[in-house]
Design a protein around this motif. Structure first.
Motif, mmCIF file in Angstrom:
data_model
loop_
_atom_site.group_PDB
_atom_site.id
_atom_site.type_symbol
_atom_site.label_atom_id
_atom_site.label_comp_id
_atom_site.label_asym_id
_atom_site.label_seq_id
_atom_site.Cartn_x
_atom_site.Cartn_y
_atom_site.Cartn_z
ATOM 1 N N ASP A 161 0.446 -1.169 0.165
ATOM 2 C CA ASP A 161 0.225 -0.128 -0.072
ATOM 3 C C ASP A 161 0.813 0.810 0.419
ATOM 4 O OD1 ASP A 161 -2.028 -1.700 -0.096
ATOM 5 O OD2 ASP A 161 -3.449 -0.867 2.377
ATOM 6 N N GLU A 162 2.056 1.442 0.659
ATOM 7 C CA GLU A 162 2.824 2.297 0.916
ATOM 8 C C GLU A 162 3.179 3.098 -0.327
ATOM 9 O OE1 GLU A 162 5.976 2.436 3.999
ATOM 10 O OE2 GLU A 162 6.847 4.145 2.887
ATOM 11 N N VAL A 163 3.731 1.886 -0.908
ATOM 12 C CA VAL A 163 4.439 2.445 -2.443
ATOM 13 C C VAL A 163 3.841 1.747 -3.813
ATOM 14 C CG1 VAL A 163 6.709 2.610 -1.176
ATOM 15 C CG2 VAL A 163 6.178 0.798 -2.388
ATOM 16 N N GLN A 164 3.244 1.393 -3.252
ATOM 17 C CA GLN A 164 2.325 1.000 -4.820
ATOM 18 C C GLN A 164 2.550 0.195 -5.513
ATOM 19 O OE1 GLN A 164 -1.819 1.743 -5.306
ATOM 20 N NE2 GLN A 164 -1.265 2.529 -3.331
ATOM 21 N N ALA A 165 2.680 -1.101 -4.298
ATOM 22 C CA ALA A 165 4.209 -1.896 -5.025
ATOM 23 C C ALA A 165 3.540 -3.206 -6.314
ATOM 24 C CB ALA A 165 4.574 -2.949 -4.170
ATOM 25 N N LYS A 166 4.606 -3.085 -7.249
ATOM 26 C CA LYS A 166 4.421 -3.732 -8.182
ATOM 27 C C LYS A 166 5.087 -5.491 -8.281
ATOM 28 C CE LYS A 166 0.965 -1.939 -10.843
ATOM 29 N NZ LYS A 166 0.658 -1.316 -9.697
ATOM 30 N N ARG A 167 6.014 -5.787 -7.583
ATOM 31 C CA ARG A 167 7.422 -6.214 -7.333
ATOM 32 C C ARG A 167 7.989 -6.420 -5.885
ATOM 33 N NH1 ARG A 167 11.425 -6.185 -12.234
ATOM 34 N NH2 ARG A 167 10.144 -5.086 -14.023
ATOM 35 N N VAL A 168 7.554 -7.640 -5.413
ATOM 36 C CA VAL A 168 8.255 -7.555 -4.097
ATOM 37 C C VAL A 168 8.901 -8.816 -3.859
ATOM 38 C CG1 VAL A 168 7.131 -8.854 -1.474
ATOM 39 C CG2 VAL A 168 5.571 -7.351 -3.254
ATOM 40 N N VAL A 169 10.016 -9.096 -2.553
ATOM 41 C CA VAL A 169 11.396 -9.820 -3.299
ATOM 42 C C VAL A 169 10.677 -10.024 -1.229
ATOM 43 C CG1 VAL A 169 13.501 -10.391 -2.632
ATOM 44 C CG2 VAL A 169 12.610 -9.048 -4.247
ATOM 45 N N ILE A 170 11.134 -11.398 -0.642
ATOM 46 C CA ILE A 170 10.986 -11.617 0.642
ATOM 47 C C ILE A 170 12.535 -11.990 0.741
ATOM 48 C CG2 ILE A 170 10.599 -12.633 2.373
ATOM 49 C CD1 ILE A 170 7.576 -12.735 1.304
ATOM 50 N N ASP A 171 13.200 -12.134 1.460
ATOM 51 C CA ASP A 171 14.566 -13.113 1.226
ATOM 52 C C ASP A 171 15.577 -13.290 2.943
ATOM 53 O OD1 ASP A 171 17.362 -13.769 0.882
ATOM 54 O OD2 ASP A 171 18.293 -10.592 0.746
ATOM 55 N N PRO A 172 15.489 -14.606 3.383
ATOM 56 C CA PRO A 172 15.310 -15.614 2.261
ATOM 57 C C PRO A 172 13.835 -16.045 2.642
ATOM 58 C CG PRO A 172 16.866 -16.018 3.746
ATOM 59 C CD PRO A 172 16.154 -14.990 3.973
ATOM 60 N N ILE A 173 13.345 -16.433 1.560
ATOM 61 C CA ILE A 173 12.074 -17.365 2.487
ATOM 62 C C ILE A 173 12.541 -18.839 3.618
ATOM 63 C CG2 ILE A 173 11.952 -18.792 0.584
ATOM 64 C CD1 ILE A 173 8.913 -17.315 2.030
ATOM 65 N N THR A 174 13.793 -19.039 3.376
ATOM 66 C CA THR A 174 14.124 -20.249 3.826
ATOM 67 C C THR A 174 13.722 -20.029 5.452
ATOM 68 O OG1 THR A 174 15.514 -19.934 2.659
ATOM 69 C CG2 THR A 174 16.031 -21.883 3.897
ATOM 70 N N ILE A 175 14.255 -19.042 6.077
ATOM 71 C CA ILE A 175 13.779 -18.709 7.495
ATOM 72 C C ILE A 175 12.655 -18.524 7.930
ATOM 73 C CG2 ILE A 175 14.263 -16.510 9.111
ATOM 74 C CD1 ILE A 175 16.728 -17.576 8.541
ATOM 75 N N PHE A 176 11.456 -17.721 7.073
ATOM 76 C CA PHE A 176 10.156 -18.312 7.580
ATOM 77 C C PHE A 176 9.639 -19.606 7.222
ATOM 78 C CE2 PHE A 176 6.096 -19.006 5.382
ATOM 79 C CZ PHE A 176 5.236 -18.589 6.115
ATOM 80 N N THR A 177 10.491 -20.426 7.099
ATOM 81 C CA THR A 177 9.748 -21.865 6.439
ATOM 82 C C THR A 177 10.420 -22.296 7.920
ATOM 83 O OG1 THR A 177 11.344 -22.573 5.313
ATOM 84 C CG2 THR A 177 9.637 -22.017 4.546
ATOM 85 N N LEU A 178 11.172 -21.969 8.046
ATOM 86 C CA LEU A 178 12.315 -22.807 9.489
ATOM 87 C C LEU A 178 11.178 -22.720 11.195
ATOM 88 C CD1 LEU A 178 15.567 -21.417 9.206
ATOM 89 C CD2 LEU A 178 15.291 -23.873 9.292
ATOM 90 N N GLN A 179 10.467 -22.507 10.604
ATOM 91 C CA GLN A 179 9.489 -21.442 12.053
ATOM 92 C C GLN A 179 8.486 -22.646 11.673
ATOM 93 O OE1 GLN A 179 8.937 -18.249 13.331
ATOM 94 N NE2 GLN A 179 10.415 -17.293 12.802
#
Lengths: 593, 247
Positions: free
Chosen positions: B129-147
């Motif tokens: 919402d803040e920047v009207q983003a069209k592109r997103v990067v999650i770096d790294p997704i590995t940390i998220f999945t480790l949860q």
């Protein structure tokens, strides 16, 4: 009838393979093709893996290049030998160990040029082949052939005899054209086996007399005087006051056989010729002899003039007299501890002399390796005979018995003029080189791991004089880039292997480096210390350059290669020589990068 | 039609992606070993998105401090701070490592899984919402999945994340560590869930690193599946789509 000029006109497209033994004249041929393209305003990409672009530019300029517009380089030399690639607008760097870096560099240059019709000159495929083997054929098919089919032409050079015969066959089958160059007697034969533009043809070009090193040799008088004092004095350290003038024999042996490992075809003949020629400078070095020796030679030559001593060494009697006096190198061999030489009067004849050598420094420790392997004394004595004789005939020597063949001592035959089979005797089978290399590695590991002695000569001991080190390494600054490359790359292979073997034995990191540095100090290579940088005081290799030439640049080729290989294996780092005794610095120094 | 795809901004990559780019709205897994240039690739995707295609983006960091990332990327001549000020690029730090108090630093907090997923999704939405983003990067997704130590839970969490992305219409790069750097490797479950998989491989040979870019999967697109050499140059990643990789 096709002329040489027509063959050197590169076709509009296609991949031409230029094959020939080392020294046959491939690079010269290639330079001529490049010059023709430049003259025709055709863009040229020159891939250099044997020397730096600067050196190629010098050579091309000597042939009258001028200031070319469309000449760009892929420097596949500098980084490959462990130096830092300089930034130049006309050069993209690549590494021979990585074929991808080559294809990327060429693609970049081609994109930059933005036009077709480029000549791609590749001198030579030998280095990448030595690193990547048959993958090079894939590289030719998938990259070079494609590049050629896009409207460019490619001239790729390959050494014959540096790899398997069938690999060369595969390379030839990939090429659109094949030109083979060989040397026969005094002619260069250019054989067009197949060619997209001209019919198969055989062209013979006479060769001009071979250049000698005499013109490039320049003695540094003060060092030369010290050298003579060191050789013929009472064994006091003159050249290297801190470490002494003797070096453990293992080090020159390692340097020599490392060079052989890299360039088995050309290295031995280069060493032979250099050792022979350097030893023939008897009259030239006379002024630097200590006065006692000078007097002796004066006396001898006046005896020669009076007919009391032989003017030539044709007769057995004359040679016998000279040998008893310790002339023709017999006394100096004893002093420098390269062997104990005995003249074999019984089997010698007029103009065919035989000598026996005990404990030869070249061959000791290499029993039964399957070949005669002396590289120092036979050519050195042949050279000295030429230097001593009044009429200065050219002599040659060939080993007839050798420790390497299983004999208890070595013997060699020495005659004026040519010897049939000499070249074949000097060149060694790769199996012999591998065997010797393995023995060296085993002895070194025995020393590094268990403290076993490196060299075990009963009478002459483990050390030899600096002079022997010089002959073992040869005189690369006089012999040219090829020889330097052999020393540097051969050294890198040996250094790397030692590092790897130590790591396999569980010795890693600083401990491994320290052990090898201790070994170098033990050998009295110089006084070696490692901190942020590597320093060697009185490095035996740099003294050689200082003594014989006026070259003022870092020139410890073998040492640099050896350290580079060692550091790359153990620390994944490279070294670069930044200071050198030969360049006038007080010591030699390497940056670790 | 062209608007259905977004260009990566990495020279050579779009040629491999069927001369088109990444299908808009897809979640793409970018997997690579340490030092293979994953973050550089992702940042180049965002930076060029803003500067060449006027598409704002957000970078969600689960590991490294975004300030460090910005500093690292300046060597390619990318002034990310400026784009952030201009509100064309947003950096969001949801690192589970760094939000802990100092004595726990370095540990990954487990538990409170729902909160983590919700927190992440919220952060993404806010950023978009803040920047009207069209592109997103999650770096790294590995940390998220480790949860999510339990595999089934992990797959659900991942699926939810990707579904949520779908709704936003943004194109996403999910950065992942590649286990096993060689040619032989295990497939990771994220690869099945993502709509595309890009591999940045490194192979060590004689102390030299050979880098290979490979599009393993790209749903809805004819792509070149061959590994192609790439380099990290002083202007970012460069892929050579016509060259073969030699060993």
């Amino acid at each position: 009838m096709v002329s040489l000029a027509e063959i050197q006109e590169p076709p509009d497209k296609g991949l031409i393979l230029l094959a020939g033994a080392p020294g046959a004249g491939k690079s010269t041929f290639c330079h001529q093709v490049v010059l023709k393209s430049i003259a025709a305003d055709r863009p040229v990409i020159f891939i250099t893996s044997e020397q730096s672009p600067n050196e190629v530019i010098t050579l091309l300029s000597e042939r009258g290049m001028g200031t070319p517009v469309g000449l760009n380089f892929v420097d596949a030399f500098t980084e490959t030998v462990g130096l830092t690639c300089p930034q130049r607008p006309d050069t993209v760097c690549a590494n021979c160990t990585d074929l991808n870096s080559l294809s990327i560099a060429i693609t970049k240059l081609q994109e930059r040029a933005g036009q077709k019709g480029t000549l791609l000159a590749f001198d030579s495929l030998t280095s990448p082949y030595l690193f990547s083997g048959m993958e090079v054929v894939k590289f030719m098919r998938l990259f070079l052939s494609r590049f050629a089919s896009e409207g460019n032409s490619v001239l790729a050079l390959m050494d014959e005899g540096c790899g398997k015969e069938e690999d060369l066959g595969a390379m030839m089958s990939v090429a659109d054209g094949i030109i083979r160059i060989e040397i026969k007697e005094s002619s260069r034969i250019i054989n067009v086996v197949k060619h997209p533009k001209v019919e198969p043809e055989r062209i013979e070009v006479p060769i001009k007399a071979k250049p000698t090193i005499k013109s490039t040799m320049q003695f540094e008088p003060s060092v030369m005087r010290q050298f003579m004092k060191s050789m013929f004095g009472g064994g006091e350290a003159v050249l290297r006051r801190e470490v002494g003038d003797f070096v453990n024999l293992f080090w020159p042996n390692l340097a020599h056989w490392s060079g052989m490992l890299w360039d088995p075809k050309r290295f031995p003949t280069m060493i032979y010729e250099l050792n022979k020629e350097e030893s023939s400078f008897v009259k030239e070095v006379m002024p630097f002899f200590p006065w006692r020796l000078k007097l002796l030679f004066k006396l001898l030559s006046s005896f020669q003039a009076l007919g009391l001593m032989p003017k030539s060494f044709s007769k057995v009697k004359g040679m016998g007299k000279m040998s008893k006096l310790g002339g023709v190198g017999i006394r100096s061999a004893q002093l420098e501890r390269s062997g104990t030489i005995e003249y074999l009067e019984d089997i010698s004849r007029t103009d065919e002399h035989y000598f026996r050598v005990y404990e030869s420094s070249d061959c000791w420790g290499f029993e039964n390796v399957g070949a005669a392997i002396a590289s120092h004394l036979p050519p050195a004595m042949a050279g000295q005979l030429q230097g001593f004789e009044r009429e200065e005939r050219e002599w040659n020597a060939i080993e007839t018995k050798c420790i390497g063949l299983g004999d208890p001592y070595c013997e060699f035959k020495i005659v004026p003029g040519e010897i049939d089979g000499l070249k074949a005797s000097l060149e060694k089978d790769s199996s012999v080189i591998e065997r010797i290399h393995e023995r060296l590695m085993e002895r070194l590991m025995g020393f590094l791991l268990d403290g076993k002695p490196l060299v075990d000569r009963p009478r002459l001991g483990s050390d030899v004089h600096l002079h022997v080190v010089m002959h073992g390494m040869g005189f690369p600054h006089l012999a040219g880039e090829r020889h330097r490359m052999a020393q540097r790359m051969g050294g890198a292979r040996s250094g790397k292997e030692i590092g790897e073997r130590l790591m396999q034995a569980g010795i890693k990191g600083d401990e491994a480096i320290n052990r090898v540095i201790d070994f170098m100090n033990y050998c009295k290579v110089g006084k070696v210390t490692v901190g942020e940088t590597i320093k060697i005081k009185e490095n035996c290799e740099s003294l050689r350059t200082k003594m014989f030439t006026t070259i003022k640049e870092p020139s410890c080729y073998f040492t640099t290669g050896f350290l580079n290989g060692l550091f790359s294996a153990i620390r994944n780092k490279h070294v670069r020589e930044v200071k050198c005794v030969a360049a006038g610095d007080p010591y030699c120094e390497w940056e670790i990068i | 039609m062209l608007d259905d795809y977004i260009q990566t901004g990495v020279p050579g990559a779009d040629k491999i992606l069927g001369e088109k780019g990444i299908p808009r709205g897809h979640s793409i897994l970018v997997a690579g070993g340490p030092g293979s240039g994953k973050t550089t690739f992702a940042m180049q995707f965002l930076y060029k998105g803003v500067t060449e295609h006027s598409e704002p983006g957000i970078y969600i960091s689960l590991d490294e401090d975004p300030e460090d990332v910005k500093k690292n990327m300046s060597k390619f001549g990318w002034d990310l701070g400026k784009l952030e000020q201009e509100k064309k690029l947003a950096f969001i730090n949801v690192s589970p490592v760094r939000v802990t108090s100092s004595e726990k630093a370095g540990l990954i907090q487990l538990g409170m899984k729902e909160f983590k997923l919700i927190k992440l999704l919220e952060a993404i939405r806010e950023g978009i919402d803040e920047v009207q983003a069209k592109r997103v990067v999650i770096d790294p997704i590995t940390i998220f999945t480790l949860q999510y130590p339990d595999e089934v839970e992990r797959i659900y969490a991942m699926r939810d994340l990707i579904a949520d992305f779908r709704k936003t219409g943004c194109t996403n790069l999910l950065i992942s560590e590649l286990r096993g750097t060689g040619l032989e490797r295990e497939h990771q479950f994220e690869e099945y869930l993502a709509q595309g998989v890009i591999l940045l491989r490194t192979v060590l040979k004689d102390e030299r690193l050979t880098r290979m870019f490979q599009v393993e999967k790209m749903r809805g697109l004819e792509v070149d599946n061959q590994p192609r050499p790439y380099n990290i140059t002083n202007t970012g990643i460069e892929i050579y789509p016509t060259l073969t990789v030699f060993k």
